[in-house]
Design a protein around this motif. Structure first.
Motif, PDB file in Angstrom:
ATOM      1  N   SER A 187      -3.323  -9.683  -6.905  1.00 33.67           N
ATOM      2  CA  SER A 187      -4.514  -8.820  -6.915  1.00 33.67           C
ATOM      3  C   SER A 187      -4.080  -7.362  -7.088  1.00 33.67           C
ATOM      4  N   VAL A 209      -5.506  -3.528  -6.824  1.00 34.41           N
ATOM      5  CA  VAL A 209      -6.640  -2.773  -6.272  1.00 34.41           C
ATOM      6  C   VAL A 209      -6.679  -1.406  -6.959  1.00 34.41           C
ATOM      7  N   ILE A 234      -1.765  -1.897  -4.148  1.00 32.84           N
ATOM      8  CA  ILE A 234      -2.802  -0.872  -4.273  1.00 32.84           C
ATOM      9  C   ILE A 234      -2.395   0.056  -5.412  1.00 32.84           C
ATOM     10  N   ILE A 265     -11.517  -4.362   0.037  1.00 32.48           N
ATOM     11  CA  ILE A 265     -10.243  -4.961  -0.406  1.00 32.48           C
ATOM     12  C   ILE A 265     -10.111  -6.372   0.186  1.00 32.48           C
ATOM     13  N   CYS A 278      -0.569  -8.474  -3.362  1.00 33.21           N
ATOM     14  CA  CYS A 278      -1.593  -7.464  -3.626  1.00 33.21           C
ATOM     15  C   CYS A 278      -0.899  -6.107  -3.687  1.00 33.21           C
ATOM     16  N   ILE A 290      -9.549  -5.506  -8.110  1.00 33.43           N
ATOM     17  CA  ILE A 290     -10.519  -5.123  -7.065  1.00 33.43           C
ATOM     18  C   ILE A 290     -10.798  -3.627  -7.261  1.00 33.43           C
ATOM     19  N   TYR A 291     -11.990  -3.316  -7.729  1.00 26.14           N
ATOM     20  CA  TYR A 291     -12.346  -1.917  -8.006  1.00 26.14           C
ATOM     21  C   TYR A 291     -13.059  -1.334  -6.789  1.00 26.14           C
ATOM     22  N   ILE A 292     -12.556  -0.182  -6.290  1.00 24.15           N
ATOM     23  CA  ILE A 292     -13.185   0.464  -5.132  1.00 24.15           C
ATOM     24  C   ILE A 292     -13.643   1.844  -5.611  1.00 24.15           C
ATOM     25  N   SER A 342       0.821  -1.211   0.000  1.00 23.53           N
ATOM     26  CA  SER A 342       0.000   0.000   0.000  1.00 23.53           C
ATOM     27  C   SER A 342       0.855   1.261   0.000  1.00 23.53           C
ATOM     28  N   CYS A 401     -13.528   1.077   2.321  1.00 23.92           N
ATOM     29  CA  CYS A 401     -12.568   0.700   1.269  1.00 23.92           C
ATOM     30  C   CYS A 401     -11.842  -0.596   1.644  1.00 23.92           C
TER      31      CYS A 401
END
Ligand SMILES: NC(=O)c1ccc[n+]([C@@H]2O[C@H](COP(=O)([O-])OP(=O)(O)OC[C@H]3O[C@@H](n4cnc5c(N)ncnc54)[C@H](OP(=O)(O)O)[C@@H]3O)[C@@H](O)[C@H]2O)c1
Length: 262
Positions: free
Chosen positions: A178, A180, A137, A221, A135, A232-234, A87, A217
């Motif tokens: 993944s 995000v 972001i 996730i 993952c 992963i769409y936020i 992140s 959010c």
């Protein structure tokens, strides 16, 4: 429970999305490794997570050369690693022509080269282990450009390209990747963004203020991670912008200019 006793390494764990992921994953029984540069904040978060087994691995991810060693340390902390959630990142608030080349380099280092270096070092380990989850972001700015974010959008597009390629290459393995794509999330991202001269921007802009709450959010996730979702769409209202960009591009550029250019 999916994350019970899973070892999860979170970069950017001292603030915003990374911090909230740590709080929520601790409640779900994960063992956490928290990375950032701000040791005091990481220590405060560790004490907040009283019942969770937590390690602090402070590091400045702009030191790309030291990342293989950092990855070894992360694995050694618990003897294995199940997830890395990357992140750590920084945004930009400056028109392209007013942005110093040093700022572009810094954004590429933190948002692209650092996650690539972490991933490259982890892949052989995850392959040997037979499983692993990566993952990162990214951002809606990794899908479409937006004013004042030329370097940020470039770095997030770049990491998308790298990770989507990995998703193809790792298709037959038990290593899941993944990506995000958050829209506006209410964190300090704008305050911490880089201005054109490399100084901290220092202001919360209306985009961040109007953003989705960080807890909603992160719940989304985590839910995507449990399903090994590749993307992963936020997104809230940004979904419409994306739709315009795809189907009525001229309208997208008009709106983006009106909303973004100062
Ligand atoms: N908030 C949004 O609207 C939004 C939207 C789309 C995508 N994103 C992405 O989501 C991720 C998290 O952003 P956020 O909103 O949570 O922002 P944030 O609150 O500013 O948090 C950024 C995190 O990155 C870490 N970081 C920054 N530079 C670092 C460095 N050189 N080395 C190690 N860690 C560093 C910071 O840790 P220290 O302060 O301890 O260094 C902090 O924990 C970023 O990748 C961002 O691009 C955010």
């Amino acid at each position: 429970m999916h994350f019970k006793n899973k070892v999860v390494w979170i970069t950017g764990a001292s603030s915003g999305i990374g911090k909230e992921l740590a709080l929520q994953l601790a409640q779900q029984g994960a063992i956490l490794i928290l990375t950032g540069t701000n040791v005091e904040t990481l220590t405060a978060i560790k004490s907040e997570l009283k019942n969770a087994r937590t390690h602090i691995l402070n590091y400045n991810l702009l030191d790309i050369d030291g990342i293989p060693n950092l990855v070894d340390k992360a694995i050694l902390l618990e003897g294995h690693l199940d997830y890395v959630i990357q992140s750590a990142g920084q945004s930009q608030r400056a028109m392209a022509e007013e942005t110093d080349i040093i700022v572009y380099k810094k954004l590429m280092d933190l948002n692209f080269f650092a996650p690539v270096a972490i991933t490259q070092s982890l892949l052989p380990y995850f392959k040997k282990q037979g499983h692993g989850n990566i993952c990162v972001i990214s951002s809606i700015a990794g899908l479409i450009g937006f004013p004042l974010r030329s370097g940020y959008a470039a770095s997030k597009h770049a990491i998308k390209g790298y990770l989507e390629t990995l998703q193809c290459e790792l298709f037959k393995t038990n290593i899941h990747v993944s990506i995000v794509y958050p829209g506006r999330i209410n964190t300090n991202i704008s305050k911490n963004a880089l201005a054109g001269d490399g100084q901290q921007f220092g202001n919360t802009d209306e985009n961040s203020d109007a953003g989705m709450s960080v807890s909603v959010c992160c719940t989304k996730i985590i839910s995507g991670l449990k399903k090994n979702q590749k993307a992963i769409y936020i997104l809230k209202a940004e979904r419409l912008l994306f739709w315009f960009w795809w189907f009525i591009p001229s309208l997208y550029y008009k709106i983006a200019h009106a909303k973004g250019v100062r």
